[in-house]
Design a protein around this motif. Structure first.
Motif, short mmCIF file in Angstrom:
data_model
loop_
_atom_site.label_atom_id
_atom_site.label_comp_id
_atom_site.label_asym_id
_atom_site.label_seq_id
_atom_site.Cartn_x
_atom_site.Cartn_y
_atom_site.Cartn_z
N ALA A 141 0.83 -1.20 0.00
CA ALA A 141 0.00 0.00 0.00
C ALA A 141 0.87 1.25 0.00
CB ALA A 141 -0.92 -0.01 1.21
N ASN A 142 0.53 2.19 -0.90
CA ASN A 142 1.41 3.35 -1.07
C ASN A 142 0.66 4.46 -1.80
OD1 ASN A 142 3.44 5.18 -1.55
ND2 ASN A 142 4.70 3.80 -2.79
N THR A 143 0.43 5.57 -1.14
CA THR A 143 -0.30 6.68 -1.76
C THR A 143 0.48 7.31 -2.92
OG1 THR A 143 0.64 8.21 -0.12
CG2 THR A 143 -1.55 7.29 0.33
N ALA A 144 1.79 7.05 -2.98
CA ALA A 144 2.61 7.64 -4.04
C ALA A 144 2.73 6.73 -5.26
CB ALA A 144 4.01 7.94 -3.51
N ALA A 145 2.13 5.53 -5.21
CA ALA A 145 2.20 4.61 -6.34
C ALA A 145 1.42 5.18 -7.53
CB ALA A 145 1.65 3.25 -5.95
N SER A 146 1.79 4.78 -8.71
CA SER A 146 1.12 5.26 -9.92
C SER A 146 -0.32 4.78 -9.97
CB SER A 146 1.86 4.76 -11.16
OG SER A 146 1.13 5.07 -12.34
N ALA A 147 -1.21 5.65 -10.41
CA ALA A 147 -2.63 5.30 -10.55
C ALA A 147 -2.96 4.81 -11.95
CB ALA A 147 -3.51 6.49 -10.20
N ARG A 148 -1.95 4.62 -12.78
CA ARG A 148 -2.17 4.17 -14.16
C ARG A 148 -2.18 2.65 -14.25
NH1 ARG A 148 1.75 8.18 -17.75
NH2 ARG A 148 0.76 10.16 -17.13
N GLY A 149 -2.68 2.16 -15.36
CA GLY A 149 -2.63 0.73 -15.65
C GLY A 149 -3.74 -0.07 -15.01
N SER A 150 -3.55 -1.36 -14.98
CA SER A 150 -4.54 -2.28 -14.43
C SER A 150 -4.66 -2.10 -12.92
CB SER A 150 -4.12 -3.73 -14.73
OG SER A 150 -4.84 -4.64 -13.94
N GLY A 151 -5.86 -2.38 -12.42
CA GLY A 151 -6.07 -2.32 -10.97
C GLY A 151 -5.99 -3.66 -10.30
N ALA A 152 -5.44 -4.66 -10.97
CA ALA A 152 -5.35 -6.01 -10.41
C ALA A 152 -4.53 -6.01 -9.13
CB ALA A 152 -4.73 -6.97 -11.43
N ALA A 153 -4.84 -6.96 -8.24
CA ALA A 153 -4.13 -7.06 -6.96
C ALA A 153 -2.63 -7.12 -7.17
CB ALA A 153 -4.60 -8.29 -6.20
N GLY A 154 -1.91 -6.32 -6.38
CA GLY A 154 -0.47 -6.31 -6.45
C GLY A 154 0.12 -5.32 -7.44
N THR A 155 -0.70 -4.73 -8.30
CA THR A 155 -0.20 -3.76 -9.27
C THR A 155 -0.07 -2.38 -8.62
OG1 THR A 155 -2.41 -3.15 -10.04
CG2 THR A 155 -1.32 -5.00 -11.16
N SER A 156 0.57 -1.48 -9.32
CA SER A 156 0.78 -0.15 -8.79
C SER A 156 -0.53 0.56 -8.45
CB SER A 156 1.58 0.68 -9.80
OG SER A 156 1.76 2.00 -9.35
N ARG A 157 -1.51 0.47 -9.37
CA ARG A 157 -2.78 1.16 -9.12
C ARG A 157 -3.51 0.59 -7.90
NH1 ARG A 157 -7.64 1.19 -13.38
NH2 ARG A 157 -8.66 -0.12 -11.83
N TYR A 158 -3.45 -0.72 -7.77
CA TYR A 158 -4.06 -1.38 -6.61
C TYR A 158 -3.40 -0.88 -5.32
CZ TYR A 158 -5.57 -5.30 -3.61
OH TYR A 158 -6.10 -6.08 -2.61
N ASN A 159 -2.07 -0.82 -5.33
CA ASN A 159 -1.34 -0.35 -4.15
C ASN A 159 -1.67 1.10 -3.84
OD1 ASN A 159 -0.14 -2.85 -3.99
ND2 ASN A 159 1.77 -2.21 -4.97
N ARG A 160 -1.90 1.89 -4.89
CA ARG A 160 -2.29 3.30 -4.71
C ARG A 160 -3.62 3.40 -3.96
NH1 ARG A 160 -1.18 8.25 -7.28
NH2 ARG A 160 -2.62 9.81 -6.49
N VAL A 161 -4.60 2.62 -4.38
CA VAL A 161 -5.92 2.66 -3.73
C VAL A 161 -5.83 2.20 -2.28
CG1 VAL A 161 -8.26 1.69 -3.75
CG2 VAL A 161 -7.18 2.40 -5.90
N LYS A 162 -5.06 1.14 -2.04
CA LYS A 162 -4.91 0.66 -0.67
C LYS A 162 -4.22 1.71 0.20
CE LYS A 162 -6.83 -3.40 -0.84
NZ LYS A 162 -8.04 -3.71 -0.04
N GLY A 163 -3.23 2.39 -0.37
CA GLY A 163 -2.58 3.46 0.37
C GLY A 163 -3.52 4.59 0.69
N GLU A 164 -4.37 4.94 -0.27
CA GLU A 164 -5.36 6.00 -0.04
C GLU A 164 -6.36 5.60 1.03
OE1 GLU A 164 -7.03 6.76 -3.87
OE2 GLU A 164 -5.29 7.88 -4.59
N ALA A 165 -6.74 4.33 1.05
CA ALA A 165 -7.67 3.85 2.08
C ALA A 165 -7.04 3.98 3.47
CB ALA A 165 -8.07 2.41 1.81
N GLU A 166 -5.77 3.59 3.57
CA GLU A 166 -5.08 3.73 4.85
C GLU A 166 -5.04 5.20 5.29
OE1 GLU A 166 -1.85 0.06 4.32
OE2 GLU A 166 -1.16 2.07 4.82
N ALA A 167 -4.69 6.07 4.37
CA ALA A 167 -4.59 7.49 4.69
C ALA A 167 -5.94 8.05 5.14
CB ALA A 167 -4.08 8.27 3.48
#
Length: 245
Positions: A141-167
């Motif tokens: 999970a990382n709010t700084a991860a790229s929001a581009r590309g696929s949202g599949a688990a483990g991808t950058s966009r997925y990590n971005r959303v999880k980071g935003e949820a934590e924040a």
């Protein structure tokens, strides 16, 4: 203070996401812990199986149904449910989209993982009775991860959303947020059986925080955290979860 159910100082737990694989394991762990006099679930539909299981436990299980799960309605329902409880209350959320995130737009993914978890946390905070939220996120999970590309688990966009949820939950006003970041979850209906069999064979070569973990282990660790509020917010990965469980 005693933490046993039925004592003069009751302790209650309120759960978001009880219908999922980890949610089911979490509910069984809560009902069997002996630490809570009341467990409340908040969700769209009734969980008949959980109600049946609770009949054999010395715990009062209550359901709060929010058929139209907008952030506003969820926040209000959570606030009202907590205010109906006596004594200490702890919140737990394992809500998140499992399989299928690759098929969703970024906005659709955020609507659930970020907006609904944030609404639940705000409802807890607004009650003035909850100082601890136990929250399941995901490794990477990382709010700084790229929001581009696929949202599949483990991808950058997925990590971005999880980071935003934590924040979002950390900004809700709750004093302590315990964030759990599992990697591949064994026992989840979204994890292929072949992968569940293969991954443990390579655990020796996998960095500790990325090792697969069972739903029961996550649940046990979350209940342990719920029973003993830490002094400050913290993030827990595989190693810490096993130690807590």
């Amino acid at each position: 203070m005693s933490t046993g159910a039925g004592t003069a100082s009751p302790r209650s737990a309120i759960v978001l996401g009880a219908s999922g694989s980890v949610g089911g394991a979490l509910m069984r762990a809560l009902l069997g812990s002996g630490a809570f006099s009341t467990v409340v679930t908040v969700g769209r539909t009734s969980q008949a199986a959980l109600l049946a299981e609770a009949k054999g436990a010395r715990v009062a299980l209550r359901e709060v149904l929010v058929p139209v799960m907008t952030p506003e309605q969820l926040q209000q329902a959570t606030h009202d449910a907590v205010n109906a409880l006596d004594g200490e209350v702890v919140g737990l959320s394992v809500l998140g989209i499992g399989a299928g995130t690759a098929k969703l737009s970024l906005a659709q993914h955020r609507d659930v993982d970020v907006a609904l978890n944030a609404a639940f946390a705000r409802g807890l905070a607004a009650s003035g009775k909850v100082r601890h939220l136990v929250f399941m996120s995901a490794v990477g999970a990382n709010t700084a991860a790229s929001a581009r590309g696929s949202g599949a688990a483990g991808t950058s966009r997925y990590n971005r959303v999880k980071g935003e949820a934590e924040a979002a939950v950390l900004a809700s006003g709750i004093a302590v947020v315990s964030v759990f970041r599992p990697a591949m979850i064994i026992g989840s209906r979204h994890t292929p059986r072949w992968l569940e069999t293969l991954l443990p064979l390579f655990s020796w070569a996998t960095p500790v925080q990325y090792r697969s973990i069972r739903v029961e282990q996550i649940a046990a660790a979350m209940v342990a955290a719920a029973c003993h509020t830490p002094p400050a917010s913290a993030v827990y990965h595989y190693g810490e979860m096993l130690a807590m469980a």
